[in-house]
Design an enzyme around this catalytic site. Sequence first.
Site, PDB file in Angstrom:
ATOM      1  N   GLU A  22     -14.002  -9.108  -7.490  1.00 50.28           N
ATOM      2  CA  GLU A  22     -14.005 -10.105  -6.177  1.00 50.28           C
ATOM      3  C   GLU A  22     -15.122 -11.082  -6.472  1.00 50.28           C
ATOM      4  OE1 GLU A  22     -12.842 -11.996  -3.303  1.00 50.28           O
ATOM      5  OE2 GLU A  22     -11.908 -10.064  -3.772  1.00 50.28           O
ATOM      6  N   SER A  75      -7.217  -2.204  -0.428  1.00 50.90           N
ATOM      7  CA  SER A  75      -6.645  -1.194  -1.620  1.00 50.90           C
ATOM      8  C   SER A  75      -7.592  -0.170  -2.299  1.00 50.90           C
ATOM      9  CB  SER A  75      -6.010  -2.210  -2.786  1.00 50.90           C
ATOM     10  OG  SER A  75      -5.085  -2.853  -2.169  1.00 50.90           O
ATOM     11  N   ASP A  93      -3.368  -8.964  -7.008  1.00 50.42           N
ATOM     12  CA  ASP A  93      -3.161  -9.237  -5.830  1.00 50.42           C
ATOM     13  C   ASP A  93      -3.923 -10.460  -5.276  1.00 50.42           C
ATOM     14  OD1 ASP A  93      -2.500  -9.408  -2.937  1.00 50.42           O
ATOM     15  OD2 ASP A  93      -3.756  -7.631  -2.417  1.00 50.42           O
ATOM     16  N   ASP A 147     -13.885 -13.664 -11.808  1.00 45.39           N
ATOM     17  CA  ASP A 147     -12.722 -13.845 -12.074  1.00 45.39           C
ATOM     18  C   ASP A 147     -11.877 -12.702 -12.185  1.00 45.39           C
ATOM     19  OD1 ASP A 147     -10.081 -14.701 -13.447  1.00 45.39           O
ATOM     20  OD2 ASP A 147     -10.608 -16.639 -12.604  1.00 45.39           O
ATOM     21  N   HIS A 177       0.767  -1.144  -0.238  1.00 47.42           N
ATOM     22  CA  HIS A 177       0.058  -0.189   0.027  1.00 47.42           C
ATOM     23  C   HIS A 177       1.006   1.376  -0.066  1.00 47.42           C
ATOM     24  CE1 HIS A 177      -3.357  -2.368   1.491  1.00 47.42           C
ATOM     25  NE2 HIS A 177      -3.660  -2.244   0.034  1.00 47.42           N
TER      26      HIS A 177
END
Length: 281
Positions: free
Chosen positions: A120, A102, A166, A145, A19
């Site tokens: 998500e 994030s 991530d 996805d 971050h």
Amino acid sequence: MLSYRHGYHAGNYADVLKHSMLIQVLKAMQKKDKPYVYIDTHAGAGAYSLTDEFAQKTGEYLEGVAKLWDHANLPTALANYVETVQHFNAEFDGELTVYPGSPAIVDVELRPQDRMVLHELHGTDHELLADYFVEDKQVKVIKGDGLQGLIAAVPPLERRGVILIDPSYEMKTDYQDVAQAIIKAHKRFATGTFLLWYPVVKREQTEAMLTLLKNSGIKKQLRIEQGISADSDEFGMTAAGLWVINPPWQMDVLAKEALDYLAPLLGGADGSISVKWEVGE
């Protein structure tokens, strides 16, 4: 398949690195008035309570952001990072109570002309994320996805973009899938800034993924890595890093300043740091 919840790890040493560097990329993007898009392939829940069962069970934030909380005269990247996290804790009289993920961090930096695309797949986290941004017209939240979503999202109309990848790396195939997705996305959007977060649990597994990227023909690839212990065959993350394609000017300098500060604070005697241009111009 979808057991990973970032709430267990929010604010740990890997988040400090990820971050603090993400904020510097966003600030670099803001130096031009032209709009940009932020694309997150694994966005999580948006923000996290450090008093809930997830964070309290592991206490990882105590060995991460908490160790920087009262420090003065921090290097630029870490000072900006702590200031951002403090913003989210203002209503708690400055006590470290919540940790922004994030998307929440980017939301603070987002200008009227910019936008976010968040992916998500985890059902609960997607619902929390969608609720967090429910009335925000600059943000698109997608349940799906993220690696497939990334390909669909580039090239953006803005022609300027920051992409954060991530994943949880729950499956061994994630390592190869991630590298292939980035290579494919870069072919479609060669000027984007790609930030790949990676863990070191088994060094050879991580290096195989990074070698695919290094040998892809893509220019300007920077490794930023902090280890908290020596590589080991035992279970557990010994290091974490960011692999950055098209980093902004002087990101290597800012990263080295930050890691030099963090190494004795978070790394311990067996810690190590690396800021290295793996592929140049």
